[in-house]
Design an enzyme around this catalytic site. Structure first.
Site, PDB file in Angstrom:
ATOM      1  N   ASP A 139       0.460   7.057   6.474  1.00 16.29           N
ATOM      2  CA  ASP A 139      -0.727   7.547   7.201  1.00 16.29           C
ATOM      3  C   ASP A 139      -0.520   7.604   8.714  1.00 16.29           C
ATOM      4  OD1 ASP A 139      -0.745   4.875   7.834  1.00 16.29           O
ATOM      5  OD2 ASP A 139      -2.808   4.494   7.236  1.00 16.29           O
ATOM      6  N   ASN A 173      -0.358   5.482  10.805  1.00 15.36           N
ATOM      7  CA  ASN A 173      -1.225   4.539  11.522  1.00 15.36           C
ATOM      8  C   ASN A 173      -2.669   4.995  11.701  1.00 15.36           C
ATOM      9  OD1 ASN A 173      -0.844   1.962  12.430  1.00 15.36           O
ATOM     10  ND2 ASN A 173       0.786   2.585  13.839  1.00 15.36           N
ATOM     11  N   ARG A 174      -3.093   5.946  10.888  1.00 12.86           N
ATOM     12  CA  ARG A 174      -4.410   6.527  11.042  1.00 12.86           C
ATOM     13  C   ARG A 174      -5.523   5.604  10.547  1.00 12.86           C
ATOM     14  NH1 ARG A 174      -2.670  11.188   9.086  1.00 12.86           N
ATOM     15  NH2 ARG A 174      -3.443  10.839   6.978  1.00 12.86           N
ATOM     16  N   LEU A 181       3.456  -9.508   7.281  1.00 12.55           N
ATOM     17  CA  LEU A 181       4.808 -10.033   7.481  1.00 12.55           C
ATOM     18  C   LEU A 181       4.822 -10.803   8.801  1.00 12.55           C
ATOM     19  CD1 LEU A 181       6.798  -6.837   6.473  1.00 12.55           C
ATOM     20  CD2 LEU A 181       6.796  -9.005   5.222  1.00 12.55           C
ATOM     21  N   GLY A 237       0.828  -1.194   0.000  1.00  7.70           N
ATOM     22  CA  GLY A 237       0.000   0.000   0.000  1.00  7.70           C
ATOM     23  C   GLY A 237       0.871   1.255   0.000  1.00  7.70           C
ATOM     24  N   LYS A 295       2.710  -4.622  13.598  1.00  8.57           N
ATOM     25  CA  LYS A 295       3.705  -3.556  13.560  1.00  8.57           C
ATOM     26  C   LYS A 295       3.649  -2.976  12.156  1.00  8.57           C
ATOM     27  CE  LYS A 295       7.914  -1.644  14.270  1.00  8.57           C
ATOM     28  NZ  LYS A 295       7.981  -0.439  15.107  1.00  8.57           N
ATOM     29  N   VAL A 296       3.342  -1.703  12.060  1.00 11.57           N
ATOM     30  CA  VAL A 296       3.162  -1.104  10.742  1.00 11.57           C
ATOM     31  C   VAL A 296       4.458  -0.448  10.270  1.00 11.57           C
ATOM     32  CG1 VAL A 296       1.767   0.460   9.348  1.00 11.57           C
ATOM     33  CG2 VAL A 296       0.742  -0.680  11.311  1.00 11.57           C
TER      34      VAL A 296
HETATM   35  N1  SAH Z   1      -2.995   1.884   7.005  1.00 12.75           N
HETATM   36  C1  SAH Z   1      -2.167   1.216   6.040  1.00 12.75           C
HETATM   37  C2  SAH Z   1      -0.723   1.154   6.506  1.00 12.75           C
HETATM   38  C3  SAH Z   1       0.231   1.780   5.565  1.00 12.75           C
HETATM   39  S1  SAH Z   1       1.918   1.258   5.802  1.00 12.75           S
HETATM   40  C4  SAH Z   1      -2.751  -0.180   5.776  1.00 12.75           C
HETATM   41  O1  SAH Z   1      -3.988  -0.284   5.796  1.00 12.75           O
HETATM   42  O2  SAH Z   1      -2.031  -1.129   5.520  1.00 12.75           O
HETATM   43  C5  SAH Z   1       2.357   1.062   4.098  1.00 12.75           C
HETATM   44  C6  SAH Z   1       2.288  -0.337   3.535  1.00 12.75           C
HETATM   45  O3  SAH Z   1       3.388  -1.113   4.007  1.00 12.75           O
HETATM   46  C7  SAH Z   1       1.087  -1.171   3.915  1.00 12.75           C
HETATM   47  O4  SAH Z   1      -0.040  -0.898   3.151  1.00 12.75           O
HETATM   48  C8  SAH Z   1       1.585  -2.573   3.669  1.00 12.75           C
HETATM   49  O5  SAH Z   1       1.509  -2.938   2.305  1.00 12.75           O
HETATM   50  C9  SAH Z   1       3.028  -2.478   4.075  1.00 12.75           C
HETATM   51  N2  SAH Z   1       3.210  -2.957   5.450  1.00 12.75           N
HETATM   52  C10 SAH Z   1       3.542  -2.217   6.532  1.00 12.75           C
HETATM   53  N3  SAH Z   1       3.648  -2.997   7.621  1.00 12.75           N
HETATM   54  C11 SAH Z   1       3.362  -4.259   7.230  1.00 12.75           C
HETATM   55  C12 SAH Z   1       3.295  -5.531   7.890  1.00 12.75           C
HETATM   56  N4  SAH Z   1       3.565  -5.649   9.200  1.00 12.75           N
HETATM   57  N5  SAH Z   1       2.956  -6.610   7.171  1.00 12.75           N
HETATM   58  C13 SAH Z   1       2.700  -6.516   5.844  1.00 12.75           C
HETATM   59  N6  SAH Z   1       2.752  -5.346   5.164  1.00 12.75           N
HETATM   60  C14 SAH Z   1       3.088  -4.234   5.834  1.00 12.75           C
END
Ligand code: SAH
Length: 237
Positions: free
Chosen positions: A170, A172-173, A192, A166, A205-206
């Site tokens: 954002d 984490n919004r 992941l 993606g 974890k984003v």
């Molecule tokens: N709110 C968004 C987060 C964006 S972070 C969402 O709905 O996913 C940007 C991108 O990085 C995500 O869309 C995803 O494709 C990837 N990403 C981030 N953390 C991830 C994780 N733990 N596992 C898989 N993909 C991840």
């Protein structure tokens, strides 16, 4: 001696055999970001591109989809539209759904030429590569949207498959944004395996676009999630 070897490794990358999977960065989130977040996103795209350029085993195909509006304008305005000169990348105005709904226009023509090339190669007893994945359309079953919000954990990357990241910054919004998008598109989603391999971190974890991409590259190189995650995910909790 050692220095020489190291120097050689650095300058002579040798024939880098790509990993025949496709990475899509979905840029269809323009309206959900502030101007600063768009700026961060476009830097992340540049890091992503550069990571693939430097990779031991790069992804064969990197496609940026839904390029329009603000992200497009920003990319056009930086470095004299440097992104236009990023090698081995594709930029689509259309969404990733074109992978299975659209006619990949160049496809037919290109496929023919590749098939011919392969025939010649075979006569010489050499196996030429098959049609590059970048010219193949993809069945929905082979496409996976990556998102931290998925219930499924990614266990491995497979050649012939497409992995969507993606393209949004954002902070984490928007929880479940990409998860919901994957459902609407009728494709799989996966996160992941962070909770499994980095015990100290929570499962959800984003990460950023380029961190996610770099982890995938490291996995391709090492086939080891722990190594790949440890190298890229920042240590502090
Ligand atoms: N709110 C968004 C987060 C964006 S972070 C969402 O709905 O996913 C940007 C991108 O990085 C995500 O869309 C995803 O494709 C990837 N990403 C981030 N953390 C991830 C994780 N733990 N596992 C898989 N993909 C991840």
């Amino acid at each position: 001696e050692e220095g020489g070897a190291r120097k050689k490794a650095k300058t002579d990358l040798g024939p880098r055999v790509p990993f025949k999977a496709r990475i899509v960065v979905d840029l269809g989130f323009d309206d959900l970001m502030s101007e600063n977040e768009i700026k961060s996103l476009t830097s992340q795209l540049a890091f992503t591109y550069s990571a693939n350029r430097k990779a031991v085993q790069p992804f064969e195909s990197v496609v940026f989809t839904s390029l329009e509006k603000r992200t497009y304008t920003r990319l056009e305005s930086i470095g004299d539209a440097a992104y236009r000169r990023w090698h081995d990348t594709e930029w689509w105005e259309e969404s990733y759904e074109r992978l299975w709904t659209g006619k990949l226009n160049e496809t037919a023509e290109h496929k023919e030429s590749v098939v011919e090339e392969r025939k010649e190669g075979e006569e010489e007893g050499e196996t030429k590569t098959s049609t590059p994945i970048s010219y193949q359309s993809a069945a929905q079953e082979t496409v996976v949207y990556l998102t931290a919000d998925s219930n499924d954990e990614l266990s491995e990357l497979r050649e012939g498959e497409t992995y969507i990241i993606g393209g949004i910054c954002d902070h984490n919004r928007y929880k479940n944004l990409c998860l919901n998008k994957s459902k609407e598109s009728g494709i799989r989603s996966a996160r992941l395996p962070i909770g499994t391999y980095l015990a100290e971190l929570k499962t959800r974890k984003v990460l950023t676009v380029n961190q996610t991409f770099e982890i995938l590259l490291k996995w391709v190189e090492t086939r080891d999630w722990k190594k790949a995650l440890e190298e890229v995910v920042p240590k502090r909790k």
